[in-house]
Design a protein around this motif. Sequence first.
Motif, PDB file in Angstrom:
ATOM      1  N   GLY A  51     -20.050 -25.564   2.878  1.00  0.00           N
ATOM      2  CA  GLY A  51     -21.169 -24.735   2.978  1.00  0.00           C
ATOM      3  C   GLY A  51     -21.569 -24.278   1.764  1.00  0.00           C
ATOM      4  O   GLY A  51     -22.809 -24.186   1.331  1.00  0.00           O
ATOM      5  N   TYR A  52     -20.708 -24.123   0.640  1.00  0.00           N
ATOM      6  CA  TYR A  52     -21.264 -23.854  -0.807  1.00  0.00           C
ATOM      7  C   TYR A  52     -21.906 -24.828  -1.408  1.00  0.00           C
ATOM      8  O   TYR A  52     -22.811 -24.591  -2.271  1.00  0.00           O
ATOM      9  CB  TYR A  52     -20.010 -23.260  -1.587  1.00  0.00           C
ATOM     10  N   VAL A  53     -21.642 -26.040  -1.329  1.00  0.00           N
ATOM     11  CA  VAL A  53     -22.346 -27.176  -1.552  1.00  0.00           C
ATOM     12  C   VAL A  53     -23.695 -27.167  -1.188  1.00  0.00           C
ATOM     13  O   VAL A  53     -24.556 -27.156  -1.992  1.00  0.00           O
ATOM     14  CB  VAL A  53     -21.633 -28.477  -1.141  1.00  0.00           C
ATOM     15  N   LEU A  54     -23.927 -26.870   0.105  1.00  0.00           N
ATOM     16  CA  LEU A  54     -25.218 -26.680   0.767  1.00  0.00           C
ATOM     17  C   LEU A  54     -26.204 -25.742   0.077  1.00  0.00           C
ATOM     18  O   LEU A  54     -27.210 -25.854  -0.476  1.00  0.00           O
ATOM     19  CB  LEU A  54     -25.347 -26.254   2.143  1.00  0.00           C
ATOM     20  N   ILE A  55     -25.479 -24.535  -0.169  1.00  0.00           N
ATOM     21  CA  ILE A  55     -26.394 -23.323  -0.732  1.00  0.00           C
ATOM     22  C   ILE A  55     -26.550 -23.600  -2.311  1.00  0.00           C
ATOM     23  O   ILE A  55     -27.641 -23.307  -2.685  1.00  0.00           O
ATOM     24  CB  ILE A  55     -25.612 -22.048  -0.541  1.00  0.00           C
ATOM     25  N   ARG A  56     -25.682 -24.455  -2.835  1.00  0.00           N
ATOM     26  CA  ARG A  56     -26.123 -24.594  -4.470  1.00  0.00           C
ATOM     27  C   ARG A  56     -27.171 -25.657  -4.282  1.00  0.00           C
ATOM     28  O   ARG A  56     -28.012 -25.579  -5.216  1.00  0.00           O
ATOM     29  CB  ARG A  56     -24.708 -25.262  -5.018  1.00  0.00           C
ATOM     30  N   LEU A  57     -26.931 -26.721  -3.455  1.00  0.00           N
ATOM     31  CA  LEU A  57     -27.905 -27.848  -3.389  1.00  0.00           C
ATOM     32  C   LEU A  57     -29.504 -27.229  -3.275  1.00  0.00           C
ATOM     33  O   LEU A  57     -30.449 -27.444  -3.850  1.00  0.00           O
ATOM     34  CB  LEU A  57     -27.862 -28.813  -2.494  1.00  0.00           C
TER      35      LEU A  57
ATOM     36  N   LYS B  92     -24.338 -11.073   0.503  1.00  0.00           N
ATOM     37  CA  LYS B  92     -25.195 -11.729   1.599  1.00  0.00           C
ATOM     38  C   LYS B  92     -26.748 -11.535   1.062  1.00  0.00           C
ATOM     39  O   LYS B  92     -27.276 -12.635   0.972  1.00  0.00           O
ATOM     40  CB  LYS B  92     -25.075 -11.124   2.786  1.00  0.00           C
ATOM     41  N   GLN B  93     -27.049 -10.409   0.016  1.00  0.00           N
ATOM     42  CA  GLN B  93     -28.265 -10.368  -0.503  1.00  0.00           C
ATOM     43  C   GLN B  93     -28.596 -11.300  -1.331  1.00  0.00           C
ATOM     44  O   GLN B  93     -29.640 -12.201  -1.544  1.00  0.00           O
ATOM     45  CB  GLN B  93     -28.497  -9.044  -1.062  1.00  0.00           C
ATOM     46  N   ALA B  94     -27.659 -11.879  -2.069  1.00  0.00           N
ATOM     47  CA  ALA B  94     -27.734 -12.699  -3.360  1.00  0.00           C
ATOM     48  C   ALA B  94     -27.956 -14.238  -2.572  1.00  0.00           C
ATOM     49  O   ALA B  94     -28.558 -14.886  -3.107  1.00  0.00           O
ATOM     50  CB  ALA B  94     -26.546 -12.589  -4.121  1.00  0.00           C
ATOM     51  N   MET B  95     -26.997 -14.143  -1.585  1.00  0.00           N
ATOM     52  CA  MET B  95     -27.067 -15.707  -0.882  1.00  0.00           C
ATOM     53  C   MET B  95     -28.597 -15.810  -0.244  1.00  0.00           C
ATOM     54  O   MET B  95     -29.039 -16.809  -0.386  1.00  0.00           O
ATOM     55  CB  MET B  95     -26.108 -15.742   0.286  1.00  0.00           C
ATOM     56  N   LEU B  96     -29.149 -14.772   0.538  1.00  0.00           N
ATOM     57  CA  LEU B  96     -30.544 -14.748   0.816  1.00  0.00           C
ATOM     58  C   LEU B  96     -31.539 -14.917  -0.217  1.00  0.00           C
ATOM     59  O   LEU B  96     -32.546 -15.662   0.069  1.00  0.00           O
ATOM     60  CB  LEU B  96     -30.814 -13.550   1.640  1.00  0.00           C
ATOM     61  N   TRP B  97     -31.270 -14.371  -1.292  1.00  0.00           N
ATOM     62  CA  TRP B  97     -32.308 -14.764  -2.555  1.00  0.00           C
ATOM     63  C   TRP B  97     -32.214 -16.217  -2.805  1.00  0.00           C
ATOM     64  O   TRP B  97     -33.393 -16.840  -2.930  1.00  0.00           O
ATOM     65  CB  TRP B  97     -31.800 -14.022  -3.804  1.00  0.00           C
ATOM     66  N   ASP B  98     -30.862 -16.959  -3.017  1.00  0.00           N
ATOM     67  CA  ASP B  98     -30.900 -18.386  -3.148  1.00  0.00           C
ATOM     68  C   ASP B  98     -31.566 -19.091  -2.121  1.00  0.00           C
ATOM     69  O   ASP B  98     -32.464 -20.168  -2.369  1.00  0.00           O
ATOM     70  CB  ASP B  98     -29.430 -18.833  -3.350  1.00  0.00           C
ATOM     71  N   LEU B  99     -31.365 -18.974  -1.104  1.00  0.00           N
ATOM     72  CA  LEU B  99     -31.911 -19.526   0.224  1.00  0.00           C
ATOM     73  C   LEU B  99     -33.497 -19.457   0.316  1.00  0.00           C
ATOM     74  O   LEU B  99     -34.194 -20.400   0.508  1.00  0.00           O
ATOM     75  CB  LEU B  99     -31.407 -19.039   1.643  1.00  0.00           C
ATOM     76  N   ASN B 100     -34.016 -18.340   0.231  1.00  0.00           N
ATOM     77  CA  ASN B 100     -35.399 -18.007   0.122  1.00  0.00           C
ATOM     78  C   ASN B 100     -35.993 -18.486  -1.214  1.00  0.00           C
ATOM     79  O   ASN B 100     -37.044 -18.952  -1.471  1.00  0.00           O
ATOM     80  CB  ASN B 100     -35.614 -16.580   0.155  1.00  0.00           C
ATOM     81  N   TYR B 101     -35.207 -18.463  -2.477  1.00  0.00           N
ATOM     82  CA  TYR B 101     -35.726 -19.283  -3.626  1.00  0.00           C
ATOM     83  C   TYR B 101     -36.199 -20.590  -3.223  1.00  0.00           C
ATOM     84  O   TYR B 101     -37.300 -21.250  -3.858  1.00  0.00           O
ATOM     85  CB  TYR B 101     -34.567 -19.250  -4.480  1.00  0.00           C
ATOM     86  N   PHE B 102     -35.321 -21.263  -2.370  1.00  0.00           N
ATOM     87  CA  PHE B 102     -35.630 -22.685  -2.102  1.00  0.00           C
ATOM     88  C   PHE B 102     -36.819 -22.758  -1.066  1.00  0.00           C
ATOM     89  O   PHE B 102     -37.848 -23.639  -0.998  1.00  0.00           O
ATOM     90  CB  PHE B 102     -34.270 -23.305  -1.397  1.00  0.00           C
ATOM     91  N   LYS B 103     -36.788 -21.749  -0.187  1.00  0.00           N
ATOM     92  CA  LYS B 103     -37.706 -21.792   0.970  1.00  0.00           C
ATOM     93  C   LYS B 103     -39.205 -21.717   0.199  1.00  0.00           C
ATOM     94  O   LYS B 103     -40.278 -22.336   0.035  1.00  0.00           O
ATOM     95  CB  LYS B 103     -37.740 -20.888   2.022  1.00  0.00           C
ATOM     96  N   TYR B 104     -39.391 -20.471  -0.548  1.00  0.00           N
ATOM     97  CA  TYR B 104     -40.717 -20.186  -1.303  1.00  0.00           C
ATOM     98  C   TYR B 104     -41.062 -21.031  -2.352  1.00  0.00           C
ATOM     99  O   TYR B 104     -42.231 -21.409  -2.448  1.00  0.00           O
ATOM    100  CB  TYR B 104     -40.551 -18.697  -1.869  1.00  0.00           C
TER     101      TYR B 104
END
Length: 504
Positions: free
Chosen positions: A281-287, A157-169
Amino acid sequence: MSSTIINILVNSIHSHLTALFKSWSGAEPTTINALPGSGSSRRYFRMAGHGHTAMGVHNPIKKENLAFLAFTRHFLKHGLNVPEIYAEDLVHDVYLISDLGNRTLFSLLESGNGHKSFTPEIIDYYKLVLRELISFQIIAGSDMDYSFCYPKKSFDKQAMLWDLNYFKYYFLRFADTNYDEQNLECDFSTLADFLLKADSRFFQYRDFQSRNILIFNDKPYFIDYQGGRRGALQYDMASLLFQAKAEMPVDVREELLHFYMDELQKHIHYDMADFEDLFNGYVLIRLLQVLGAYGLRGLIEHKPHFLQSIPYAIANIDWFIRQKKLAVSLPELMSALERLVENKTYRMLPAADNTLTVRINSFAYKNGIPADYTGNGGGFVFDCRALPNPGKFDEYRFVAGTEMPVILFMQEKEEVKKFLDHVYVLVDQAVEDYQAKGFMNLQVNFGCTGGQHRSVYCAEQLWNHLTTEYKMNFSLTHTEQANWILTNPMLQHGAPPQNENRPQ
């Protein structure tokens, strides 16, 4: 100053690679040619001499080197097509591997008219690649030593949130897209919890895309898996089928996805409907991770290759949200993505050209002067440590050189103005001379103690000056900024490590 100082690091790398090549082959190389860089800190050099050829690699991230070498040995043990390891000198962060040429799966797609060609022969290559992917994920992944993984042992989950915040920031904020911070964070957590329902006991290649698949002797060979970790099968499929610039047609995606699922059934049993729900779902996080990478390297560092990739990635996002295939509700994220695809700014493809490129860097002296890998060997290094230091005052300690309090502090200092005036004269002269001679690259570095205030401010000011005065390509990189965000709890949380994998 200038070329002599900048070339110290490059010459050092050449020296260590030369010594390693000699210890392996018995003779020094006669040629060492640097390959064009991309978004990572790794640099590749094609080396040859006295009947021997090798690819020399330099990477200052020591744990990444250990991961690549350990994974490579493991994959070779399982008979997978990866480079051979010829020699290594991990003290100096260099190693030699077999040279597998320049022909990638991505290059096979190029039809010469700007569009990608998915012929039956190309699709057969993809199917061969997918069979090999299963070998990486399941066969080699079954007895993998995951202790070498860097920066994470698993896509948790931490790694996933890294990716998602990578997109946000690094993208959403720079794209001027409005969103509710709290609601977006809740959607990020919801998405991560949904993705964690997938079976995650396999090897996740992490950057499994066609640029990392070389075609050598008509067989696919695989590179750039140093970011691998334990994770779900669906992520690598999303990486390959939704690679932005590959522009894979929808019918081809569907054909390859179902081919992979059929092949997978020969190794493990799973529920096909559940697998496909999680795949979406994994398509979305990768995009989103890809857009974060393009934001950092394109919108922030102004690197042309990544800027040119953004419209392709936005097109994938547009297609995804119109399909409405996600099995979990993410209202704030979907709303933000809808506003993003409606912004025509990011749907336009920037034109590439062959004009002079000026690369401007801020850095910390404690971490070394950024090397020039372009082969030009020219440029400047300006020492900002004699300038007034806002970092000595508590009110500026956790404020970057790009922010208004530090900008106002620096603008009030006459010695800063005089310093920059001299910089402008020197750099302007070089720019005009380089343009007249047809040179392609010029590098300008600003250094200070921590690489956070004075050097950042000066690099930004030169950027503003040059972009106003000249028409050419620019790159602006603050080498310490992302790490500073991570190591200072006073700053925004959630930004991922800057050296995470960067898709091409």
